[in-house]
Design a protein around this motif. Sequence first.
Motif, PDB file in Angstrom:
ATOM      1  N   GLU A 117       0.926  -1.302  -0.332  1.00  0.00           N
ATOM      2  CA  GLU A 117      -0.364   0.083   0.708  1.00  0.00           C
ATOM      3  C   GLU A 117       1.079   0.746  -0.237  1.00  0.00           C
ATOM      4  N   THR A 118       1.689   1.054   0.719  1.00  0.00           N
ATOM      5  CA  THR A 118       3.017   2.282   0.905  1.00  0.00           C
ATOM      6  C   THR A 118       3.408   2.033  -0.759  1.00  0.00           C
ATOM      7  N   ARG A 119       4.639   1.163  -1.322  1.00  0.00           N
ATOM      8  CA  ARG A 119       5.579   1.115  -2.002  1.00  0.00           C
ATOM      9  C   ARG A 119       4.856   1.397  -3.685  1.00  0.00           C
ATOM     10  N   GLU A 120       3.315   0.721  -3.892  1.00  0.00           N
ATOM     11  CA  GLU A 120       2.637   0.413  -5.231  1.00  0.00           C
ATOM     12  C   GLU A 120       3.013   2.134  -5.510  1.00  0.00           C
ATOM     13  N   PRO A 121       1.793   3.008  -4.817  1.00  0.00           N
ATOM     14  CA  PRO A 121       1.378   3.861  -5.017  1.00  0.00           C
ATOM     15  C   PRO A 121       2.549   5.075  -5.826  1.00  0.00           C
ATOM     16  N   VAL A 122       3.444   4.836  -4.705  1.00  0.00           N
ATOM     17  CA  VAL A 122       4.694   5.287  -5.050  1.00  0.00           C
ATOM     18  C   VAL A 122       5.859   4.983  -5.834  1.00  0.00           C
ATOM     19  N   VAL A 123       5.952   4.224  -6.507  1.00  0.00           N
ATOM     20  CA  VAL A 123       6.689   3.647  -7.703  1.00  0.00           C
ATOM     21  C   VAL A 123       5.699   4.194  -8.699  1.00  0.00           C
ATOM     22  N   PHE A 124       4.104   3.852  -8.832  1.00  0.00           N
ATOM     23  CA  PHE A 124       3.759   4.329  -9.808  1.00  0.00           C
ATOM     24  C   PHE A 124       3.416   5.136 -10.219  1.00  0.00           C
ATOM     25  N   ALA A 125       3.233   6.394  -9.610  1.00  0.00           N
ATOM     26  CA  ALA A 125       3.752   7.689  -9.438  1.00  0.00           C
ATOM     27  C   ALA A 125       4.781   8.535 -10.487  1.00  0.00           C
ATOM     28  N   LEU A 126       6.394   7.390  -9.670  1.00  0.00           N
ATOM     29  CA  LEU A 126       7.868   8.008  -9.945  1.00  0.00           C
ATOM     30  C   LEU A 126       7.508   7.976 -11.621  1.00  0.00           C
ATOM     31  N   THR A 127       6.817   6.300 -11.772  1.00  0.00           N
ATOM     32  CA  THR A 127       7.052   6.009 -12.937  1.00  0.00           C
ATOM     33  C   THR A 127       6.723   6.158 -13.856  1.00  0.00           C
ATOM     34  N   ALA A 128       5.282   6.958 -13.848  1.00  0.00           N
ATOM     35  CA  ALA A 128       4.262   7.352 -14.746  1.00  0.00           C
ATOM     36  C   ALA A 128       5.008   9.448 -14.801  1.00  0.00           C
ATOM     37  N   ALA A 129       6.038  10.152 -13.364  1.00  0.00           N
ATOM     38  CA  ALA A 129       6.330  10.701 -14.051  1.00  0.00           C
ATOM     39  C   ALA A 129       7.410  11.226 -14.784  1.00  0.00           C
ATOM     40  N   TYR A 130       8.337   9.451 -14.440  1.00  0.00           N
ATOM     41  CA  TYR A 130       9.206   9.896 -15.584  1.00  0.00           C
ATOM     42  C   TYR A 130       9.129   9.543 -16.698  1.00  0.00           C
ATOM     43  N   TYR A 131       8.004   8.858 -17.735  1.00  0.00           N
ATOM     44  CA  TYR A 131       8.127   8.554 -19.105  1.00  0.00           C
ATOM     45  C   TYR A 131       6.884   9.595 -19.331  1.00  0.00           C
ATOM     46  N   MET A 132       6.936  10.641 -18.394  1.00  0.00           N
ATOM     47  CA  MET A 132       5.784  12.089 -18.955  1.00  0.00           C
ATOM     48  C   MET A 132       6.877  13.148 -20.399  1.00  0.00           C
ATOM     49  N   SER A 133       8.389  12.407 -19.095  1.00  0.00           N
ATOM     50  CA  SER A 133       9.027  13.495 -19.727  1.00  0.00           C
ATOM     51  C   SER A 133      10.076  13.256 -21.305  1.00  0.00           C
ATOM     52  N   SER A 134      10.142  14.564 -21.960  1.00  0.00           N
ATOM     53  CA  SER A 134       9.904  14.334 -23.445  1.00  0.00           C
ATOM     54  C   SER A 134      11.516  14.380 -23.294  1.00  0.00           C
ATOM     55  N   ALA A 135      12.010  14.257 -22.588  1.00  0.00           N
ATOM     56  CA  ALA A 135      13.580  13.435 -22.621  1.00  0.00           C
ATOM     57  C   ALA A 135      13.521  12.034 -22.959  1.00  0.00           C
TER      58      ALA A 135
END
Length: 155
Positions: A83-101
């Motif tokens: 419950e702690t790990r999954e939302p954080v990994v999801f949010a940070l990974t989603a943010a990463y893949y939103m990057s134009s770089a």
Amino acid sequence: MTTTDNDVTEIDSARPGLALLVDVLLPGTDTLPSGREVGAHERLLDQVLAADPALAAPVIAAGRRAGDAISVTLDDVQIWDAETREPVVFALTAAYYMSSAVYKALKIPLPGPRPIRQATEDEKYSEELLAPVRSRGAIYVTAPTPPAADTREDH
């Protein structure tokens, strides 16, 4: 998500720990930038949290937890409850893949309008896309005939 000054202060206080988490989860490779390089814990994360405000509380808590630890390893993250790990990994990974770089490094075209002349034949004429249209049959309605023009002259 309506952002209040308190929300901004809370996420900002968690950013140092979120930066540590990004370093562990998205370290980068020879061909891909790191999460820290693209700011996955900054503006991009803010966009993710705006899209899904339910992620804010676990992300802020994890950022503070990581910040309190001063250093974080992947083993540390793996022992967190799901419950702690999954939302954080999801949010940070989603943010990463939103990057134009990241898009550029992966050679993925950036989202946006694309002229039809750039579409491949499969994109223009996919039988899979046309099948539902063909199966429903004709659905047009014949336009009524316009009334004859009045040729009288009224003087």
